[in-house]
Design a protein around this motif. Sequence first.
Motif, short mmCIF file in Angstrom:
data_model
loop_
_atom_site.label_atom_id
_atom_site.label_comp_id
_atom_site.label_asym_id
_atom_site.label_seq_id
_atom_site.Cartn_x
_atom_site.Cartn_y
_atom_site.Cartn_z
N ILE A 190 0.81 -1.08 0.06
CA ILE A 190 0.13 -0.15 0.24
C ILE A 190 0.89 1.28 0.02
CG2 ILE A 190 -1.63 1.34 1.49
CD1 ILE A 190 -2.73 -1.26 2.20
N GLY A 191 2.00 1.20 0.72
CA GLY A 191 2.70 2.21 0.83
C GLY A 191 3.35 2.69 -0.50
N VAL A 192 3.98 1.60 -1.32
CA VAL A 192 4.61 1.82 -2.51
C VAL A 192 3.55 2.08 -3.56
CG1 VAL A 192 5.36 0.47 -4.42
CG2 VAL A 192 6.25 -0.18 -2.24
N ILE A 193 2.29 1.91 -3.42
CA ILE A 193 1.28 2.32 -4.09
C ILE A 193 0.96 3.73 -3.98
CG2 ILE A 193 -1.40 2.25 -5.05
CD1 ILE A 193 -1.44 -0.75 -4.08
N TYR A 194 1.05 4.38 -2.92
CA TYR A 194 0.70 5.60 -2.44
C TYR A 194 2.02 6.57 -3.06
CZ TYR A 194 0.93 10.23 -0.20
OH TYR A 194 0.61 11.64 -0.07
N VAL A 195 3.10 6.09 -2.88
CA VAL A 195 4.33 6.92 -3.40
C VAL A 195 4.31 7.00 -4.83
CG1 VAL A 195 6.93 6.63 -3.43
CG2 VAL A 195 5.94 6.31 -1.29
N ARG A 196 3.79 5.95 -5.59
CA ARG A 196 3.80 5.97 -6.88
C ARG A 196 2.60 6.83 -7.45
NH1 ARG A 196 6.31 0.77 -9.65
NH2 ARG A 196 6.03 2.02 -11.40
N THR A 197 1.36 6.68 -6.67
CA THR A 197 0.24 7.52 -7.26
C THR A 197 -0.10 8.71 -6.69
OG1 THR A 197 -1.33 6.23 -5.63
CG2 THR A 197 -0.94 5.02 -8.03
N LYS A 198 0.36 9.02 -5.46
CA LYS A 198 0.17 10.05 -4.62
C LYS A 198 -1.51 10.24 -4.24
CE LYS A 198 4.25 12.15 -4.16
NZ LYS A 198 4.94 10.65 -4.47
N ASP A 199 -2.12 9.09 -4.34
CA ASP A 199 -3.60 9.21 -4.24
C ASP A 199 -4.00 9.20 -2.92
OD1 ASP A 199 -6.11 8.94 -3.89
OD2 ASP A 199 -6.49 7.43 -5.65
N PRO A 200 -4.27 10.08 -2.33
CA PRO A 200 -4.52 10.30 -0.72
C PRO A 200 -5.22 9.07 0.08
CG PRO A 200 -5.80 12.08 -1.74
CD PRO A 200 -5.12 11.56 -2.88
N LEU A 231 7.87 11.85 8.98
CA LEU A 231 8.60 11.54 7.89
C LEU A 231 7.71 11.57 6.71
CD1 LEU A 231 10.29 8.24 9.07
CD2 LEU A 231 11.45 10.42 9.16
N GLY A 232 8.62 11.85 5.44
CA GLY A 232 8.10 11.83 4.09
C GLY A 232 7.53 10.29 3.73
N PRO A 233 6.54 10.47 2.62
CA PRO A 233 6.07 9.01 2.49
C PRO A 233 7.27 8.15 2.09
CG PRO A 233 4.90 10.92 1.15
CD PRO A 233 6.12 11.50 1.94
N ARG A 234 8.22 8.26 1.63
CA ARG A 234 9.09 7.39 1.11
C ARG A 234 9.91 6.63 2.24
NH1 ARG A 234 12.78 9.41 -3.48
NH2 ARG A 234 12.38 11.40 -2.69
N MET A 235 10.48 7.82 3.15
CA MET A 235 11.14 7.32 4.59
C MET A 235 10.47 6.50 5.46
SD MET A 235 14.33 8.11 4.87
CE MET A 235 14.90 7.99 2.89
N TRP A 236 8.99 6.94 5.54
CA TRP A 236 8.00 6.27 6.38
C TRP A 236 7.79 4.70 5.80
CZ3 TRP A 236 2.03 6.75 6.50
CH2 TRP A 236 1.49 6.11 7.64
N LEU A 237 7.87 4.66 4.35
CA LEU A 237 7.95 3.35 3.70
C LEU A 237 9.02 2.56 3.94
CD1 LEU A 237 6.40 1.38 1.90
CD2 LEU A 237 7.37 2.90 -0.01
N LEU A 238 10.06 3.16 3.92
CA LEU A 238 11.24 2.49 4.34
C LEU A 238 11.41 1.88 5.65
CD1 LEU A 238 14.14 1.76 3.48
CD2 LEU A 238 15.02 3.71 4.50
N SER A 239 10.98 2.82 6.79
CA SER A 239 10.63 2.12 7.97
C SER A 239 9.86 1.03 8.07
CB SER A 239 10.42 3.22 9.06
OG SER A 239 10.19 4.56 8.54
#
Lengths: 340, 465
Positions: free
Chosen positions: B35-45, B120-128
């Motif tokens: 889900i995190g990857v999809i958000y980072v790619r689509t930016k759909d809230p 954290l920004g979405p990518r760093m949050w996703l990384l954690s």
Amino acid sequence: MMWLNIVWYALFVIIIAGYLIMDGFDLGVGILHPFLAKNDDERRISLNSIGPVWDGNEVWLVLGGGALFAAFPMVYASLFSGFYAAMMLVLLVLILRTVAIEFRSKRPSPRWRTAWDWVFFASSLGIALLLGVAFGNIMQGVLLDAQGNIGGTLLNLLNPYALLVGVTTIFMLATHGAIYLSMKTEGELLARVKRWVPRLMIIFFVLNTVLVFWTVLGHDAIADRYLQMPLLVLFPAAALAAVIAAWLMVRRGRYFVAFLLSSAMIAGLLFSAAIGLYPNLLISSIDVQYNLTIFNAASQANTLTIMLIMAVIGMPFVLLYTAGVYYIFRGKVQISSQSY
Amino acid sequence: MNPELLSRLQFALTASFHFIYPPISMGLGLLLVVIGVIYVRTKDPKWRQLSFFWVKVYGLVFAMGVATGLVQEFEFGTNWADYSRFVGNIFGSLLAAEGIFAFFLEGGFLGLMLFGGNRLGPRMWLLSSFIVVFGAHFSALWIIMANSWMQTPAGYELAQTSIGTLAFMTSFREVVFTPSFIPRILHTWVASWMVGASFVLSVGAFYVLRGRFVELGKATFKVALPVFVVFSILQVPAFGAMQATAVTDYQPVKLAAMEGLWTDQSCAPMYIVGWVNTAAQTTTGISIPCLLSFLAYGNINATVQGLNSFPSDVWAPINLTFQVYHLMINLGGLFIAIGLLGALFAVWKQRIWRTRWLLWIFVFSIFLTELATLSGWWTAEFGRQPWIVWDLLRTVDAVSPNLSGVQVFMSVLMFVALYALLFVLFIYLLNEKIQHGPEPLAEADAAVTSLPDTFKDIFRRRARA
């Protein structure tokens, strides 16, 4: 390969110091928060000051258990089975504490929150007390027989010396927790924390002084160790210096430095005790021949070597990313929608 | 009041109760990362909203896993001291390695995962989140490795010491890669992904059925469905079969107990349902002829060894092992059917959203996947009896010698009461969270782009702040 045993003794003591320092402050926060935090906001600030880090801190205990099992399996087996009832109580409070932190802010009801606040308090206090009592018994010696089994019941563990170690541990961790809170709080709560630090320190200091005298007078082996190698007194002396310096730093508002000093004090005290115990891990009060030492209770050299390699590879990363996580969450606590 | 029996009961209880949670940590974690990857790619809230929702659920499940997971590490010493002495040179190092390499990762980054969404920004949050989930899988790896050593020990030698015969390590590589380890860890991971996927499907289907948070429910359902379909189809014939082959080769008497096979038999049948009468040495039920021979050896005429080829003092509790094994297998078959139906109705003009009975099946699927995972674990552990370390140490010889029955009875009572209470509270809070549904994104989240989203940002910007 005796040096491997000594290295693992040192590493084990360092891991326990890591646990006391890292989980110690969040246990301390748990012990203090009903007295320091006067309303729901302040309690949430206290809870969230440890919120992002307490789980990582508890891993030090898991690691301590694993390292003891791997490096000194005979001690792990004797100690855990011999202290059966006490260990079950430790598990009870550990479990209750974990869920109290997680459940507490899940519902708005004041009764729900107050109930879990008390569970959080009682379980934090219980862990400090039980671990202190267990350590007191290790210092004092237990009814260890030739087969490595510990006799006696829970009542044998609740002797005056061990109880004193338990109570001293409570005040040590409370002091440590208060200093941690000074980094994390502001305003009225901070002022209250700062008033409590010297009081806790004084109680801890008095208890610890009694404990030191009792230990030196009551345990010849420990007294002899320091008489033979007087330079070792540097460790307890450093602990004393650190605690005094910590207070001065809190007064000046240098909270982070105070926290480092408080951590150094805990490490100094533990190292002092560990030096006194060496090379024993469990002392038999029946016959010293039955003592479990770092030599007769250890795994063989190849296991210790493999574990050492793993520790050397793994621990630097652990320390690095733990520091990174603390850095990201540094500063005063801000409550958000994600907080506990 | 036999301390050995009570200790077994206590370990079974505490390990089973613990094992409810880690599969969700792994499976739900995997989907959170997706889900995190999809958000980072689509930016759909809506994906960000779902991340916040599932992370809170994850925190609750994770806390239960942590609280109940410590218990086992203590119990090896408290209840199984002679086991700990026997295997200390080998087993302890795997537990310590789990702490150093896996548990610190999980514990260290969990805070960032649970509380990092606004920091954290979405990518760093996703990384954690990714690191926590990776840690959970890695943690399972060490635990299954340790357990596999108990099932199929290797890389050791026995030596006489002053306190009896103990096992010593001769090859760390062989201790790590015992014959059953790879099949078992793959089987466990896949099972965990199925549990996590069915958990997400369950909540998604519930929202669609109730007509609340329908869009979010559909979105989360659609992410989990392919995971469930693919792995439910592969689990039994690929990963399960691989593990069964390892059992055939290294624990043949366990295989015989799992199938209630009494005599050596070529063209041995496999039961669908059945009942084993140990006294009469019979197994009755509905079976498929020759299937067991085929699955075990890839040849319908192969001879499978029966229980009577082994002395009866190395038999597991046969009917119990048989029943939990068949429960797992049959549920596994059911998941294939559910998965195929779900895939069919989803592809076929999105009929699934109107097919209420199928959605209800998905709502309840989480209970079935949990039950299947637990019965798999029970099969492995009941089937290992009477050994605690296969062919080396009997469970009866492993118990702490200084325990009294009363002591263990009290601790069993404590765990029963405590776990009952925790489970009720867990289900209550989980239900409340699901009923409440995903929260609308906070105002401040509009400023998501201003959050630090690279390592450089994190360490520079916060230094200025």
